[in-house]
Design an enzyme around this catalytic site. Sequence first.
Site, short mmCIF file in Angstrom:
data_model
loop_
_atom_site.label_atom_id
_atom_site.label_comp_id
_atom_site.label_asym_id
_atom_site.label_seq_id
_atom_site.Cartn_x
_atom_site.Cartn_y
_atom_site.Cartn_z
N VAL A 64 3.25 16.91 -8.35
CA VAL A 64 3.91 15.83 -9.22
C VAL A 64 2.67 15.01 -9.86
O VAL A 64 3.08 13.95 -10.21
CB VAL A 64 4.92 14.88 -8.17
CG1 VAL A 64 6.08 15.64 -7.57
CG2 VAL A 64 3.81 14.53 -6.78
N TYR A 154 -1.20 1.77 9.04
CA TYR A 154 -0.49 2.49 8.10
C TYR A 154 -0.88 2.12 6.39
O TYR A 154 -0.76 2.84 5.64
CB TYR A 154 1.16 2.28 8.24
CG TYR A 154 1.89 3.45 7.51
CD1 TYR A 154 1.84 4.75 7.67
CD2 TYR A 154 2.90 2.99 6.53
CE1 TYR A 154 2.71 5.67 7.00
CE2 TYR A 154 3.87 3.77 5.88
CZ TYR A 154 3.51 5.28 6.17
OH TYR A 154 4.34 5.92 5.47
N LYS A 161 4.93 2.59 -0.05
CA LYS A 161 6.49 2.79 0.43
C LYS A 161 7.39 1.68 0.06
O LYS A 161 8.60 1.89 -0.20
CB LYS A 161 6.42 2.98 2.07
CG LYS A 161 6.11 4.33 2.62
CD LYS A 161 6.80 5.64 1.85
CE LYS A 161 6.53 6.76 2.66
NZ LYS A 161 6.79 8.06 1.87
N ILE A 190 7.07 11.14 13.02
CA ILE A 190 7.24 12.60 13.46
C ILE A 190 5.72 13.31 13.34
O ILE A 190 5.16 13.04 12.37
CB ILE A 190 8.08 13.22 12.46
CG1 ILE A 190 9.41 12.47 12.63
CG2 ILE A 190 8.21 14.79 12.73
CD1 ILE A 190 10.76 12.97 11.42
P1 NAD Z 1 3.85 16.69 5.26
O1 NAD Z 1 2.23 16.72 5.06
O2 NAD Z 1 4.38 18.13 5.79
O3 NAD Z 1 4.41 16.61 3.63
C1 NAD Z 1 3.92 16.08 2.70
C2 NAD Z 1 3.99 16.79 1.49
O4 NAD Z 1 3.71 16.01 0.18
C3 NAD Z 1 3.35 18.18 1.76
O5 NAD Z 1 4.54 19.34 1.53
C4 NAD Z 1 2.21 18.12 0.49
O6 NAD Z 1 2.22 19.44 -0.24
C5 NAD Z 1 3.26 17.30 -0.51
N1 NAD Z 1 2.43 16.80 -1.50
C6 NAD Z 1 1.29 16.12 -1.74
N2 NAD Z 1 0.67 15.98 -2.77
C7 NAD Z 1 1.57 16.21 -3.80
C8 NAD Z 1 1.53 16.54 -5.00
N3 NAD Z 1 0.68 16.02 -5.84
N4 NAD Z 1 2.61 17.29 -5.47
C9 NAD Z 1 3.50 17.84 -4.81
N5 NAD Z 1 3.66 17.74 -3.52
C10 NAD Z 1 2.83 16.80 -2.94
O7 NAD Z 1 4.27 15.43 5.99
P2 NAD Z 1 5.78 14.80 6.20
O8 NAD Z 1 5.47 13.87 7.43
O9 NAD Z 1 6.74 16.01 6.15
O10 NAD Z 1 5.86 13.78 4.84
C11 NAD Z 1 7.12 13.83 3.99
C12 NAD Z 1 7.56 12.75 3.70
O11 NAD Z 1 7.97 11.96 4.73
C13 NAD Z 1 6.29 11.69 3.07
O12 NAD Z 1 6.90 11.05 2.07
C14 NAD Z 1 6.11 10.76 4.29
O13 NAD Z 1 5.64 9.57 3.82
C15 NAD Z 1 7.64 10.78 4.77
N6 NAD Z 1 7.65 10.18 6.24
C16 NAD Z 1 6.87 10.72 7.14
C17 NAD Z 1 6.82 10.34 8.38
C18 NAD Z 1 6.22 11.10 9.53
O14 NAD Z 1 5.88 10.37 10.76
N7 NAD Z 1 5.97 12.29 9.44
C19 NAD Z 1 7.73 9.04 8.56
C20 NAD Z 1 8.44 8.66 7.67
C21 NAD Z 1 8.23 9.19 6.46
#
Ligand code: NAD
Length: 262
Positions: A64, A154, A161, A190
């Site tokens: 992205v 954070y 966010k 998570i």
């Molecule tokens: P994750 O590391 O499994 O997923 C993050 C994803 O972002 C990865 O698949 C990575 O390849 C992708 N990414 C990073 N740079 C990119 C780029 N330039 N182009 C395309 N993709 C890219 O971790 P996650 O926790 O599953 O995160 C997913 C979403 O959930 C994020 O937005 C994160 O902020 C949000 N989130 C996570 C939590 C938590 O506690 N894990 C809580 C609330 C929200």
Amino acid sequence: MGLLEGKIALVTGVANRWSIATGIARELHRQGATLILTYAAERVQGEVEKLAAELGGVAYPCDVGSDGSLEALAARVKADHGRLDTLVHSIAFVNKEDLAGKVYTTSRTGFALAADISAFSLIALTNALVDVLADGSSIMAITYFGSTSIVPNYNVAGIVKAALESIVRYLAYDLGERGIRVNAISAGPISTASSRQVRDFKKMLDKVSAAAPLRRNVTPEDVGKTAAYLASDLASAITADVHFVDAGYHAMGMYPEPVTAS
Ligand code: NAD
């Protein structure tokens, strides 16, 4: 008959089996959706292709941070599928050094990178795919409580966010006349590759499981079930919303003491 029979869903953000996007992809598939998964880099290509094959879908590259990559994705989706009914943004990136210490030490480049990949990317993805998004389709992004409340460590991730949630509302307005809904799911903490970069992340998990009304943490499957609902016609009048999937933690105003894991 699943909630999403006949619908085509594009899910970004699968990196491995712990990713929230993996839980979402599995649930959308369980409800009958045809899946397009995207991977950010060759490093995760194999893992994403494996999941796509297991779920009967396809995997395409998409960074992205690159307009060319977004254009190539849009061309491929149009040529191979013709339309999309669901678009899931599950992407964030913040330099590790910006996930600790003081917010005021965040560098200009670190801030710009976090904002670009974690927030602006929702605008860029929508712009690239808007012509293939069917009337009545559903866009969603994954956010976190640290957008509106202070969550120590954070830091800039929370600041961007806040931007992401605002983008969700403005996109909802722009796309509402086409019947396209745009929402955010605010997931509780998570354990994933990204979240483990946050200093003292384990303590966040312990606090939530001790203090949340449901007295537990949430899972990618919990988020996936809500994603399936938001993608479905059951959520036909829900847009511009931030939906919490956090075992109720966000509603707490005072915590029982001591806040320790049960
Ligand atoms: P994750 O590391 O499994 O997923 C993050 C994803 O972002 C990865 O698949 C990575 O390849 C992708 N990414 C990073 N740079 C990119 C780029 N330039 N182009 C395309 N993709 C890219 O971790 P996650 O926790 O599953 O995160 C997913 C979403 O959930 C994020 O937005 C994160 O902020 C949000 N989130 C996570 C939590 C938590 O506690 N894990 C809580 C609330 C929200």
